[in-house]
Design an enzyme around this catalytic site. Structure first.
Site, PDB file in Angstrom:
ATOM      1  N   TRP A   1    -112.488  60.911  67.996  1.00  0.00           N
ATOM      2  CA  TRP A   1    -113.591  61.194  68.920  1.00  0.00           C
ATOM      3  C   TRP A   1    -114.757  60.398  68.352  1.00  0.00           C
ATOM      4  O   TRP A   1    -115.273  60.730  67.277  1.00  0.00           O
ATOM      5  CB  TRP A   1    -113.881  62.689  68.933  1.00  0.00           C
ATOM      6  CG  TRP A   1    -114.887  63.093  69.976  1.00  0.00           C
ATOM      7  CD1 TRP A   1    -114.630  63.379  71.289  1.00  0.00           C
ATOM      8  CD2 TRP A   1    -116.291  63.275  69.793  1.00  0.00           C
ATOM      9  NE1 TRP A   1    -115.795  63.715  71.931  1.00  0.00           N
ATOM     10  CE2 TRP A   1    -116.834  63.661  71.050  1.00  0.00           C
ATOM     11  CE3 TRP A   1    -117.155  63.136  68.719  1.00  0.00           C
ATOM     12  CZ2 TRP A   1    -118.185  63.919  71.235  1.00  0.00           C
ATOM     13  CZ3 TRP A   1    -118.515  63.388  68.902  1.00  0.00           C
ATOM     14  CH2 TRP A   1    -119.012  63.779  70.157  1.00  0.00           C
TER      15      TRP A   1
ATOM     16  N   GLY B   1    -115.528  63.301  60.447  1.00  0.00           N
ATOM     17  CA  GLY B   1    -116.851  63.667  59.942  1.00  0.00           C
ATOM     18  C   GLY B   1    -117.799  62.486  60.085  1.00  0.00           C
ATOM     19  O   GLY B   1    -117.524  61.528  60.807  1.00  0.00           O
TER      20      GLY B   1
ATOM     21  N   GLU C   1    -121.382  80.436  82.341  1.00  0.00           N
ATOM     22  CA  GLU C   1    -120.038  80.069  81.885  1.00  0.00           C
ATOM     23  C   GLU C   1    -119.239  79.425  83.025  1.00  0.00           C
ATOM     24  O   GLU C   1    -118.516  78.451  82.811  1.00  0.00           O
ATOM     25  CB  GLU C   1    -119.333  81.315  81.325  1.00  0.00           C
ATOM     26  CG  GLU C   1    -117.904  81.110  80.866  1.00  0.00           C
ATOM     27  CD  GLU C   1    -117.724  80.067  79.764  1.00  0.00           C
ATOM     28  OE1 GLU C   1    -118.721  79.590  79.194  1.00  0.00           O
ATOM     29  OE2 GLU C   1    -116.561  79.708  79.505  1.00  0.00           O
TER      30      GLU C   1
ATOM     31  N   LYS D   1    -117.665  75.659  82.793  1.00  0.00           N
ATOM     32  CA  LYS D   1    -116.249  75.327  83.029  1.00  0.00           C
ATOM     33  C   LYS D   1    -116.152  74.261  84.104  1.00  0.00           C
ATOM     34  O   LYS D   1    -115.392  73.308  83.987  1.00  0.00           O
ATOM     35  CB  LYS D   1    -115.437  76.555  83.500  1.00  0.00           C
ATOM     36  CG  LYS D   1    -115.153  77.637  82.494  1.00  0.00           C
ATOM     37  CD  LYS D   1    -114.200  77.249  81.396  1.00  0.00           C
ATOM     38  CE  LYS D   1    -114.937  76.648  80.229  1.00  0.00           C
ATOM     39  NZ  LYS D   1    -115.388  77.480  79.193  1.00  0.00           N
TER      40      LYS D   1
HETATM   41  O1  M6R Z   1    -115.113  76.645  68.581  1.00  0.00           O
HETATM   42  P1  M6R Z   1    -116.422  77.161  69.114  1.00  0.00           P
HETATM   43  O2  M6R Z   1    -116.270  78.429  69.873  1.00  0.00           O
HETATM   44  O3  M6R Z   1    -117.489  77.224  68.074  1.00  0.00           O
HETATM   45  O4  M6R Z   1    -116.880  76.049  70.155  1.00  0.00           O
HETATM   46  C1  M6R Z   1    -118.144  76.103  70.741  1.00  0.00           C
HETATM   47  C2  M6R Z   1    -118.256  75.125  71.888  1.00  0.00           C
HETATM   48  O5  M6R Z   1    -118.129  73.810  71.433  1.00  0.00           O
HETATM   49  C3  M6R Z   1    -117.191  75.381  72.945  1.00  0.00           C
HETATM   50  O6  M6R Z   1    -117.264  76.675  73.449  1.00  0.00           O
HETATM   51  C4  M6R Z   1    -117.311  74.389  74.114  1.00  0.00           C
HETATM   52  O7  M6R Z   1    -118.504  74.613  74.809  1.00  0.00           O
HETATM   53  C5  M6R Z   1    -116.095  74.523  75.010  1.00  0.00           C
HETATM   54  N1  M6R Z   1    -115.573  73.241  75.318  1.00  0.00           N
HETATM   55  C6  M6R Z   1    -116.374  75.269  76.259  1.00  0.00           C
HETATM   56  O8  M6R Z   1    -115.305  75.289  77.131  1.00  0.00           O
END
Ligand code: M6R
Length: 623
Positions: A74, A101, A495, A499
């Site tokens: 990424w 990283g 939310e 999505k």
């Molecule tokens: O692993 P985490 O719950 O810390 O991730 C947080 C966000 O990066 C994650 O919820 C992201 O927004 C998702 N892709 C949402 O669907």
């Protein structure tokens, strides 16, 4: 956010590394590469694009050898090109390194190397600088060494010396053509796990990459460096101390991370919610005392009672769960509760009273922003607890206690089942704190009843999938969507919009319904449907007013409602999605599911790559 896999053993490394990369593809999918050593010769294949493109490359020009490293990227530093794909090499071309990283001081390190005469850089990446630095230190120390044990020790020393100069974050794995059957891994800020096999060992960003080969894992800590051979490994710290590392059993199997009968992980995970919600509360409800039992919080009853304020931190979907938690905890426990973007909390001077309890919410347990906020909160001396899904993740390990979600692996980049599990856990927290205060036994048992009814009610909601698919087909050519909700369902509007954006790439916004008239109503038009989350609750009539306001301006309306709401909306809304009745505090767990399904079906209709949406990665381990 980049996935790395390394292997040293007796089998052919290429199929194992490619298989591991496929399982880590959710972490990033801009480019991929693999480097394998065969009888003193290092060979590599790498390209921009998905793992499938790399697999085609490897099929055309096979790689042989039983130790090597691999990567799915990424992009952070440098464009998405073949040259910037990992692995990266040192100046000699004999050392191959993969990295997850950011090396923040890479420019200064690179300038030093250039001043020393090393100009042979082939990429724009920070990672290549680290590879050159390690290679240089190794070559300087090892010029005349022939003994293989000394080579291993010197390569290890070179890695340690190089990492001591690094500012930034890394999970790395590397091999060297001159050092047979030997691999080195290290981590700081990016996850790295060692898989312990029989006559073979692995390194990976996440156990899912290696669980098909071994379920014995050692979760490395920040500043650990590990020397890995076929039949042994040795871990020490960057400062040279040897630590105590236990081998743990991975909770899930390779079977659990297959799609099974589902076309996408996201759909599978949406449909797993009756079970994941059940697992989030399993063994945590006391019918007798009408409360929740959360031993993992590591708090005495007196400490629970003394909490005067709660801060919930997270990002993305986890933050939205926190927003539901804010309503829940204030309602059930009457404790002032605030929700903070983890990245904002970390860098601003939020006033904190001594009796503040902090929760870091994270599915992966590796999100850099949330981890940074957790560390800042602990540094200031606040008790900081984790709500995580990934067992032994960094946030889980670094917090003072917490509650695991037990949702099982979530592979789809769009978080679904983790959200409902987080909300269940926040309800348990509200219940527990409420019962330590003024929440009566009768109110407590009503919450428990509502929670226990959820798995069956979710089954009912899932049966609406075909209806929602038909709605998605009908609205597939819209120019965007607006989401509205009030109270417990305002975060569900956020939310639902998240999505929708993530996987359809459509413009989508979520707002409290009442904000409509304060500006958003200017957006209303026939090609922009408004989704109202309006169950039959205390604020239904207020939602109804807002629905009428949109209707009057010819905006199409898709309404999620329940009970009497169905009748009241039947001549107003263009589409009605009818949900089972439930108390308002658990309703968000039911209202979010149709929105997950709507985003899913619309994305499929639009031909999107649902599990790997563009530009995103599942686990965001950079800031
Ligand atoms: O692993 P985490 O719950 O810390 O991730 C947080 C966000 O990066 C994650 O919820 C992201 O927004 C998702 N892709 C949402 O669907």
């Amino acid at each position: 956010m980049c996935g790395i896999v390394g292997y040293v053993g007796r089998a052919e490394a290429a199929p194992i590394l490619l298989d591991g990369l496929r399982r880590l593809e959710y972490r990033g999918y801009d480019s991929a590469g693999v480097a394998i050593v065969d009888r003193g010769h290092l060979a590599t294949r790498k390209c921009s694009g998905r793992i499938a493109a790399l697999a085609t490359l490897v099929a055309k020009r096979p790689l042989s050898g039983s130790f090597g490293v691999s990567h799915t990227r990424w992009a952070t530093h440098g464009k998405v090109t073949d040259e910037n794909a990992h692995p990266h090499f040192d100046a000699s071309g004999k050392l191959a390194l993969v990295h997850n990283g950011v090396i923040e001081n890479y420019q200064a390190l690179r300038d030093d190397l250039v001043r020393g005469g090393d100009t042979n850089f082939r990429s724009e990446t920070d990672t290549e600088v680290l590879a050159h630095l390690i290679g240089k230190l190794y070559d300087e120390s090892c010029a005349s060494t022939v003994d293989v044990h000394q080579k291993k020790a010197r390569l290890f020393a070179a890695v340690r010396a190089a990492l001591q100069q690094v500012i930034g974050t890394y999970g790395i794995a590397l091999v060297h053509a001159d050092v047979p059957d030997f691999m080195i891994g290290a981590r700081r800020g990016s996850p790295l796990v060692l898989g312990v096999g029989k006559d073979e060992n692995f390194l990976a960003s996440d156990v899912s990459a290696i669980v098909a080969y071994t379920r014995d894992a050692v979760y490395l800590n920040d500043f650990d460096i590990v020397a890995v051979e076929r039949d042994k490994f040795e871990i020490s710290s960057l400062a040279g101390e040897s630590g105590d590392h236990q081998v743990s059993k991975v909770e899930f199997t390779a079977e659990d991370i297959k799609k099974g009968v589902y076309p996408h992980y996201m759909l599978k995970e949406i449909f797993e919610q009756p079970d994941s919600v059940r697992d989030a509360m399993r063994g945590r409800l006391s019918l007798e005392e009408c409360t929740a039992k959360l031993g993992g919080l590591n708090m005495t009853p007196a400490q629970l009672r003394d909490v005067g304020r709660i801060v919930l931190m997270g990002c993305g979907t986890a933050l939205h769960a926190g927003r539901v938690g804010e309503y829940l905890i204030e309602r059930l426990a009457n404790i002032p509760t605030e929700v903070e973007f983890a990245h904002e909390f970390r860098h601003r001077n939020t006033p904190m009273t001594p009796e503040t309890l902090v929760f870091a919410i994270s599915q992966s347990g590796e999100t850099a922003d949330t981890l940074g906020a957790l560390r800042e909160s602990r540094r200031k001396g606040f008790r900081t607890l984790g709500i995580c899904n990934n067992v032994a993740s960094t946030i889980a390990r670094e917090s003072d206690g917490g509650v695991y979600m037990h949702a099982g692996p979530e592979i789809g980049v769009a978080a679904t089942k983790s959200f409902s599990s987080q909300v269940v856990i926040l309800t348990l927290i509200g219940l527990l704190f409420g019962r330590m205060r003024n929440l009566s036994t009768a109110e407590g048992s009503r919450v428990i009843e509502a929670l226990e009814a959820l798995p069956e009610q979710i089954e009912i909601v899932l049966k609406l999938s075909d209806q929602i698919k038909a709605i998605a087909k009908k609205y597939a050519d819209v120019n965007g969507l607006l989401f509205f909700g009030r109270q417990f369902n305002f975060p569900i509007a956020l939310e639902g919009a998240l999505k929708m954006k993530e996987i359809t790439y459509l413009f989508a916004e979520g707002h409290p319904s009442a904000e409509l008239k304060h500006g958003i109503i200017a957006l209303v038009r026939p090609d922009l449907p408004s989704i109202f989350i309006a169950p039959d609750d205390a604020v239904f009539s207020k939602n109804l007013n807002n629905i009428e306001q949109v209707k009057a301006r010819k905006g199409p309306i898709i309404a999620l409602t329940s009970g009497n709401g169905v009748n009241q909306l039947k001549n107003i809304a263009n589409e009605i999605i009818s949900l089972p009745a439930a108390p308002d505090c658990v309703m968000p767990i039911l209202t979010v599911i149709p929105l997950q399904l709507l985003a899913y079906h619309l994305a499929v209709e639009l031909g999107r790559d649902v599990d790997k949406p563009r530009n995103l990665a599942k686990s965001v381990t950079v800031e």
